[in-house]
Design an enzyme around this catalytic site. Structure first.
Site, PDB file in Angstrom:
ATOM      1  N   HIS A 195      31.209  34.721  44.166  1.00 26.38           N
ATOM      2  CA  HIS A 195      31.535  35.276  45.421  1.00 26.38           C
ATOM      3  C   HIS A 195      30.248  35.385  46.320  1.00 26.38           C
ATOM      4  O   HIS A 195      30.584  35.645  47.509  1.00 26.38           O
ATOM      5  CB  HIS A 195      32.014  36.972  45.080  1.00 26.38           C
ATOM      6  CG  HIS A 195      33.323  36.982  44.810  1.00 26.38           C
ATOM      7  ND1 HIS A 195      33.890  36.452  43.543  1.00 26.38           N
ATOM      8  CD2 HIS A 195      34.504  37.582  45.303  1.00 26.38           C
ATOM      9  CE1 HIS A 195      35.250  36.810  43.431  1.00 26.38           C
ATOM     10  NE2 HIS A 195      35.496  37.537  44.626  1.00 26.38           N
ATOM     11  N   ASP A 223      38.701  42.119  39.326  1.00 28.13           N
ATOM     12  CA  ASP A 223      38.980  41.362  40.325  1.00 28.13           C
ATOM     13  C   ASP A 223      40.703  41.282  40.245  1.00 28.13           C
ATOM     14  O   ASP A 223      41.244  41.328  39.421  1.00 28.13           O
ATOM     15  CB  ASP A 223      38.601  39.795  40.266  1.00 28.13           C
ATOM     16  CG  ASP A 223      38.721  39.164  41.634  1.00 28.13           C
ATOM     17  OD1 ASP A 223      37.857  38.966  42.163  1.00 28.13           O
ATOM     18  OD2 ASP A 223      39.776  38.707  41.842  1.00 28.13           O
ATOM     19  N   SER A 257      42.260  44.310  47.053  1.00 22.67           N
ATOM     20  CA  SER A 257      41.195  43.901  46.083  1.00 22.67           C
ATOM     21  C   SER A 257      41.066  44.992  45.025  1.00 22.67           C
ATOM     22  O   SER A 257      41.395  46.213  45.068  1.00 22.67           O
ATOM     23  CB  SER A 257      39.779  43.629  46.906  1.00 22.67           C
ATOM     24  OG  SER A 257      38.940  43.865  46.135  1.00 22.67           O
TER      25      SER A 257
HETATM   26  C1  MIC Z   1      39.340  39.253  46.803  1.00 16.20           C
HETATM   27  O1  MIC Z   1      40.008  38.241  46.588  1.00 16.20           O
HETATM   28  O2  MIC Z   1      39.520  39.868  47.655  1.00 16.20           O
HETATM   29  C2  MIC Z   1      38.244  39.500  45.772  1.00 16.20           C
HETATM   30  C3  MIC Z   1      36.920  39.361  46.695  1.00 16.20           C
HETATM   31  O3  MIC Z   1      38.014  38.645  44.944  1.00 16.20           O
HETATM   32  C4  MIC Z   1      38.406  40.750  45.236  1.00 16.20           C
HETATM   33  C5  MIC Z   1      37.256  41.357  44.447  1.00 16.20           C
HETATM   34  C6  MIC Z   1      36.155  42.118  45.326  1.00 16.20           C
HETATM   35  O4  MIC Z   1      36.241  42.723  46.334  1.00 16.20           O
HETATM   36  O5  MIC Z   1      34.857  41.780  45.005  1.00 16.20           O
HETATM   37  C7  MIC Z   1      39.421  40.941  44.454  1.00 16.20           C
HETATM   38  O6  MIC Z   1      40.483  40.473  44.831  1.00 16.20           O
HETATM   39  O7  MIC Z   1      39.492  41.967  43.529  1.00 16.20           O
HETATM   40 FE1  SF4 Z   2      37.528  34.189  45.172  1.00 12.72          FE
HETATM   41 FE2  SF4 Z   2      39.394  36.442  45.189  1.00 12.72          FE
HETATM   42 FE3  SF4 Z   2      39.269  34.164  46.847  1.00 12.72          FE
HETATM   43 FE4  SF4 Z   2      39.988  34.074  44.336  1.00 12.72          FE
HETATM   44  S1  SF4 Z   2      40.930  35.217  45.862  1.00 12.72           S
HETATM   45  S2  SF4 Z   2      38.650  32.533  45.508  1.00 12.72           S
HETATM   46  S3  SF4 Z   2      38.403  35.592  43.396  1.00 12.72           S
HETATM   47  S4  SF4 Z   2      37.611  35.696  46.709  1.00 12.72           S
END
Ligand code: MIC
Ligand code: SF4
Length: 817
Positions: free
Chosen positions: A96, A160, A643
């Site tokens: 990330h 996640d 998220s």
């Molecule tokens: C997202 O897709 O929003 C994320 C970033 O992967 C998040 C996790 C996060 O906020 O670190 C998720 O989906 O849980």
């Molecule tokens: Fe990364 Fe979340 Fe986007 Fe998937 S959905 S690519 S885990 S930020």
């Protein structure tokens, strides 16, 4: 290399008998979801016929996965839990924190230097506690998990929300906050309300322009962003078995967008093919031996209405490609209607950028099909109108698609290949010109399209579609182009039609990779030193939250009454804020800065009840905190959607917010609030949302007799001197009420692990909570004594729990000198 084969074997060995026992108790044929859930009950959980959507049940998941942005907080908490090693196989994935700008190589070099401290922290904690570490550039967590760890019939949790992706390989994989991961990594039971079950029957077969992505885009349109809440979605039917395993992964991945606990598919030949192609023939062989247990009982799929709480049927042969958006993933428009909808709603139709890849859609099949369109650009004398980017999901996929010539094909249409990481999907995209905040359209194959998410520009209209359709729309540069019926004018002025995409499900020559980016942990990590500098602005050791003071809460202020959609992106923005994910105080400066204030309709502008002045949300809350005044946050429906980031719960807790009161919650966020010792409440009567005025103060009454299923009372004092009382509901069970009282679930756990010397039964249970034979009596005793300790000496115990972490700081500081 096959990971954790013994663990998988042990599960398959015990599955048949566990399922047989469960079938007897439930007294009817079982769905796949039930088979997996019932065969993962925690050793201390009594087998019974659990009430769907009602019973809280203790589970023992097989594994844990964490990504860098959430792992920091999860591991900081794990360090405070006082365990020497993780109790189940666990992994950390660095994906990330890499900004997509010029291209994979340079972007990765920059990230490695800018986030060096965080990556070092994550790798040393992983090394110390026995956690597998995937380096920056190795790939996106969910793709790496699918390629290496997911297996049919397994159960995992991940920090996640898109952990659910592993449902594509027949798992029950659930997204959670870091505190839940700490439970499982510490060997404790993991609690979940037994989900409801939605069955989705897929008939027909995907063809032409339609792909697996369109199934979930359609489902999102039917069920909406709330429709899956509290449920597992189980797909079945000829349409399910005829699609690829990675296609199934895409569908499960985006199940997060309908709020589903998870989604899954029964084991079939596509999964066997994928396991073999990814070097796990042994797993496939073992799965084949128990295959009737890795799918539902035949009666279930024959008569789904009898066994699921809700059934949806989709005929893939008739399914159209979809474009979902803007600003929400459930606004589903079939491609044949897009012209009409765009005109009606004033969506900008010029496509500026097409972005493919991400954890949702970067399989070999996805890339191959998109490349078959890119290839037609030169073949048909076309010119690609929009910019085009690719974010491969893993180094294995990237290496293989490069070997097979796809990257070259994309090069020819001027594509940029970003690092194998989240990049633009999570706002880690240094998009030229985004700061101008111009109204514009982008189309991507990711899963979420909330306002400002991708490039920080609230005026970017982001639409979600399959990689194939994204490629076609980027070539046309036009959102309203329907490749099924429309033609394009080529450079010679001729009308040409794009042929439907084609591509292999799996690489004919097999997958290949030079350096997958995996680092195994030390066998004995006890000597490994973890560095956290006290002066760091990226990492901060955690101070335990204060326990409940034992009284009702009086004189609370209103921090914000949020209007409309308030996702975790609104509560704790990502993008540039990702860098503070390991530093609670610093990241708290983004608290609710994306939410809309009900009273002035502005973002990040709320009234400070003490001064009467409008200011940014974090400033106002810090002013209340400085004066020791608590506050509440009021919100609308599905608050905390999106998220798993527990920062959205920890930040308000850290800054002194005492309760979040909303019309309804998204599942992960509600649990995160509970785990962090925050009160998460809902209006008993949703209309009462309208009773909350900007200058009100509040009392929360009933906490001294806080009990499951017993509403609390909110006393609202209006500024004109009048007052009214309303009922507010909660879903805390007895155990969760203890978290609240202790200040957080972690406080309770830390107290438990440092607890009692006598008597023997207590000691055993406290020390080895996952131990198979901890008798219910011993368990009860440990719980009771832990509670006692928390009640009497929370402050002291909490200090003790903090100690080892402090020691680490000192040591590392010394070492640095
Ligand atoms: C997202 O897709 O929003 C994320 C970033 O992967 C998040 C996790 C996060 O906020 O670190 C998720 O989906 O849980
Ligand atoms: Fe990364 Fe979340 Fe986007 Fe998937 S959905 S690519 S885990 S930020």
């Amino acid at each position: 290399m096959v990971f954790d084969l013994d663990m998988i074997k042990a599960l398959y060995d015990r599955m048949p008998s566990r399922i047989a026992k469960a079938r007897k108790i439930v007294n009817k044929p079982l769905t796949l979801s039930e088979k997996i859930l019932y065969s993962h009950l925690h050793a201390d959980q009594k087998l019974e016929n659990f009430g769907r959507g009602k019973s809280y049940v203790d589970f023992a998941p097989d594994r844990v996965a964490m990504q860098d942005a959430t792992a920091q907080m999860a591991l900081l908490q794990f360090m405070s839990a006082g365990r020497p090693k993780v109790a189940v196989p666990s992994t950390v994935h660095c994906d990330h924190l890499i900004v997509a700008k010029t291209g994979a190589k340079d972007d990765l070099t920059i990230a490695n230097s800018e986030s060096k401290e965080v990556f070092n922290f994550l790798s040393s904690v992983s090394n110390k506690y026995g956690i597998g570490f995937w380096k920056p550039g190795a790939g996106i967590i969910h793709q790496v998990v699918l390629e290496n760890y997911a297996f049919p019939g397994g159960m995992m949790i991940g920090t996640d929300s898109h952990t659910v992706n592993a449902g594509g390989l027949g798992m029950v994989a659930i997204g959670v906050g870091g505190a839940d991961a700490v439970d499982v990594m510490s060997g404790m039971a993991w609690e979940l309300k037994f989900p409801k079950l939605i069955g989705i029957k897929l008939t027909g077969k995907l063809n032409g322009w339609t792909s697996a992505k369109d199934v979930i885009l359609k489902v999102a349109g039917i069920l909406t962003v709330k429709g899956g809440t509290g449920a597992i979605v189980e797909y079945f039917g000829e349409g399910a078995t005829s699609m690829s395993c990675t296609g199934k992964g895409t569908i499960c991945n985006m199940g997060a967008e309908i709020g589903a606990t998870t989604s899954t598919f029964g084991y079939d030949a596509s999964m066997e093919r994928y396991l073999i192609a990814t070097g796990r023939a042994e797993v496939a062989k073992m799965a084949n031996k128990v295959k009737e247990h890795l799918t539902a009982d035949p009666e279930v799929y024959a008569n789904p209405e009898k066994y699921f709480d809700q059934v949806v049927e989709i005929n893939l042969s008739e399914l159209e490609p979809h474009v979902n958006g803007p600003f929400t993933p459930d606004l589903a428009t079939p491609i044949s209607k897009i012209k009409e909808e765009a005109a009606k709603n004033g969506w900008p139709t010029k496509v500026e950028v097409g972005l493919i890849g991400s954890c949702t859609n970067s399989s070999y099949e996805d890339i191959a099909r998109a490349a078959s369109l890119a290839k037609q650009v030169a073949d048909k004398g076309l010119k690609t109108k929009a910019e085009f980017t690719i974010t491969p999901g893993s180094e294995q996929v990237r290496y293989t698609i490069e070997r097979d010539g796809f990257i070259k094909t994309f090069d020819k249409i001027g594509a940029k290949v970003f690092a194998n990481a989240c990049g633009p999907c999570i706002g880690m995209w240094s998009r030229v010109g985004a700061e101008k905040k111009e109204k514009n359209t982008i189309v991507h194959s990711f899963n979420r399209n909330f306002q400002s998410r991708n490039d920080g520009n609230p005026n970017t209209y982001a639409f979600v579609a399959s990689p194939e359709l994204v490629t076609a729309l980027a070539i046309a540069g036009d959102l309203t182009f329907n490749p099924v019926t429309d033609t394009l004018t080529n450079e010679q002025g001729q009308q040409v039609k794009l042929d439907p995409p084609t591509g292999d499900e799996l690489p004919k020559k097999g997958f290949d990779v030079k350096d997958p980016g995996f680092v195994a942990p030390a066998k004995d990590g006890s000597k490994v030193v973890v560095n956290v500098s006290p002066s760091s602005d990226r990492l901060q050791l955690l101070d335990p939250f204060k326990p409940w003071e034992g009284t009702d809460l009086k004189g609370l202020r209103l921090l914000i009454k949020a209007k409309g959609k308030c996702t975790t992106d609104h509560i704790s923005m990502a993008g540039k804020w990702l860098k503070y994910r390991g530093h609670l105080d610093n990241i708290s400066n983004n608290l609710l800065i994306g939410a809309t204030n009900f009273y002035n309709e502005k973002i990040n502008s709320v009234k400070n009840g003490l001064s009467g002045q409008y200011d940014e949300v974090p400033n106002v809350q810090r002013a209340y905190k400085a004066k020791g005044i608590g506050s509440i946050v009021v919100g609308d429906e599905n608050y905390g959607e999106g998220s798993s980031r527990e920062h959205a719960a920890m930040e308000p807790r850290h800054l002194g917010v005492r309760a979040i009161l909303v019309k309804s919650f998204a599942r992960i966020h509600e649990t995160n609030l509970k785990k962090q010792g925050m009160l998460g409440l809902t209006f008993a009567n949703k209309e009462d949302y309208n009773k909350i005025k900007e200058d009100d103060t509040f009392d929360i009454v009933g906490l001294t007799s806080f009990a499951p299923e017993k509403p609390l009372t909110l006393v609202i004092r209006h500024s004109d001197g009048s007052q009214e009382s309303i009922l507010v509901n909660h879903t805390y069970n007895a155990n969760q009420i203890e978290w609240f009282k202790a200040g957080s679930a972690l406080n309770l756990m830390a107290a438990k692990f440092t607890v009692p010397k006598k008597p023997a039964a207590k000691k055993k249970a406290a020390k080895k909570p996952a131990a198979k034979k901890a008798t219910p009596k011993a368990k009860k005793a440990a719980k009771k004594s832990a509670r006692k300790v928390v009640k009497k000496k929370v402050a002291k115990k909490v200090k003790a729990a903090k100690k080892p972490a402090k020691k680490v700081t000192k040591k590392s500081a010394k070492k640095k000198k």
